[in-house]
Design an enzyme around this catalytic site. Structure first.
Site, PDB file in Angstrom:
ATOM      1  N   GLU A  39       2.439   3.943  -2.668  1.00 29.48           N
ATOM      2  CA  GLU A  39       2.321   4.320  -4.076  1.00 29.48           C
ATOM      3  C   GLU A  39       1.447   5.549  -4.216  1.00 29.48           C
ATOM      4  OE1 GLU A  39       0.734   4.437  -8.212  1.00 29.48           O
ATOM      5  OE2 GLU A  39      -0.362   4.270  -6.333  1.00 29.48           O
TER       6      GLU A  39
ATOM      7  N   ASP B 277      -1.322   0.308  -0.022  1.00 27.18           N
ATOM      8  CA  ASP B 277      -1.816   1.562   0.541  1.00 27.18           C
ATOM      9  C   ASP B 277      -2.974   2.083  -0.296  1.00 27.18           C
ATOM     10  OD1 ASP B 277       0.143   2.078  -1.534  1.00 27.18           O
ATOM     11  OD2 ASP B 277       0.090   4.196  -0.961  1.00 27.18           O
TER      12      ASP B 277
END
Length: 377
Positions: free
Chosen positions: A136, A77
């Site tokens: 994250e 991400d």
């Protein structure tokens, strides 16, 4: 048997798939397609529900005959690109000696480099795991923590883990993270009684009480630092009363603060300390704490030494072992085994025109392969 993977082409393929946190789907397809021909068994999981999910996580394991098990952790991400890029943030572009695109540094580039390093490592050398999350950069509730539960159920426990965060500062290889400070956010809500400013005896103004509480907190010196950590710090991040009128005493006053703390403290103890201070001024004050992670340290030893050796062999740099900076998923993974963080230079992470030097991607691949060979041989 080994294979050749071009880390530049894989990085470009990963960057080309938008994956703003929480990430799912196509970007994991790209990674799985790269790993499967290398002999990895790939499992993908969808964890969590709205508002913090769903999140996709990936666990890839290639078992070798050697006794050691090495883990690499990372995230696919990325943060939103924002506006003002010279070129499309999700259309990777090489200009000069740099590869541009969101995630080039943080951290699709490092993932590509590690996959290329694993491809160049003999299959029978030892077991390699990739622990890759799609959350994250966000709340990280259903990311690595959820993935660790899947690992536990499958008895996948590496002997050591390197997290591919962009830890380098000025040059690739100048810094390795061997720990991180803990982080806790705390909200303080002081109740009062709303009223007209001309009739203060009919109201109870919460603002002076909140000011006293914040002054008492500001006077606290948590510590002077420790062997591997800088001093803990308390920072006020918001004060709000929600009062748009000039002649009204507000019904409540709120503040938010953030504490970054070293290994002399635990998050719950700090929340309790703030609560005691608040209640000394106003017993009805409400205090809520959210611990993002505890401080942790992987003392210098086998893992940090072999990482430093691999860095020096490729760059001739003696890496600094550090605990500076913000939090990362290493705060969860350290519960499994020794963990350090090492990756690309961080000068452009989260910025417009995020970019990585082509040479650095090749060098990082060589360093990661050097780490693997030192672990397994």
């Amino acid at each position: 048997m080994t294979r050749n993977i071009d880390p530049i082409e894989l990085a470009k393929a990963l960057i080309a798939v938008p994956s703003v946190t929480p990430a799912t789907g196509a970007v994991f397809d790209v990674l799985e397609a790269a790993l499967t021909p290398l002999g990895f068994t790939v499992e993908r999981f969808i964890d969590g529900i709205e508002p913090d999910g769903p999140v996709e996580n990936l666990l890839a394991v290639r078992r070798g005959s050697g006794p050691k098990h090495f883990g690499f952790a990372g995230h696919l991400d990325v943060v939103p690109p924002g506006v003002g890029w010279t070129s499309d943030a999700f259309a990777p572009e090489i200009r000069g000696e740099l590869l541009y695109g969101r995630g080039a540094v943080d951290m699709k580039g490092a993932i590509a480099a590690f996959v290329a390093a694993a491809a160049a490592t003999p299959v029978d050398a030892g077991t390699i795991s990739l622990i890759i999350t799609g959350d994250e950069e966000g709340p990280a509730i259903f990311g690595t923590r959820a993935l660790m539960e899947h690992m536990d159920a499958r008895r996948v426990t590496p002997d050591m883990i390197v997290v591919g965060e962009p830890t380098s500062v000025n040059r690739l290889g100048d810094m390795v993270k061997i720990g991180r400070r803990g982080s806790v956010n705390i909200w303080i809500d002081v109740p009062g009684t709303q009223g007209h400013v001309a009739y203060p005896h009919l109201a109870d103004n919460p603002i002076p009480k909140l000011v006293k509480i914040l002054a008492a907190i500001d006077a606290v010196v948590l510590d002077e630092g420790s062997d591997w950590f800088q001093p803990s710090n308390i920072e006020f991040t918001d004060i709000e009363v929600g009062n748009g009128a000039t002649n009204v005493i507000p019904a409540s006053a709120r503040a938010r603060l953030s504490i970054r703390f070293n290994d002399q403290h635990r998050g719950a103890e700090l929340v309790a300390m703030i609560e005691r201070i608040a209640h000394e001024v106003e017993p009805a004050a409400r205090v809520l704490g959210k611990i993002s992670g505890e401080a942790f340290l992987t003392p210098p030893g086998e893992l940090s030494e072999l990482v430093a050796e691999a860095i020096h062999a490729e760059t001739d740099i003696c890496a600094e072992m550090s605990t500076t900076g913000g939090t990362s998923d290493a705060r969860f993974l350290h519960a499994l085994c020794p963990v350090v963080e090492f990756g690309l230079t961080n000068a452009t992470m989260h910025k417009l025109d995020e970019a990585v030097a082509i040479e650095d991607l090749h060098r990082l691949t060589a360093i990661y392969r050097g780490i693997l060979m030192r672990v397994f041989l």
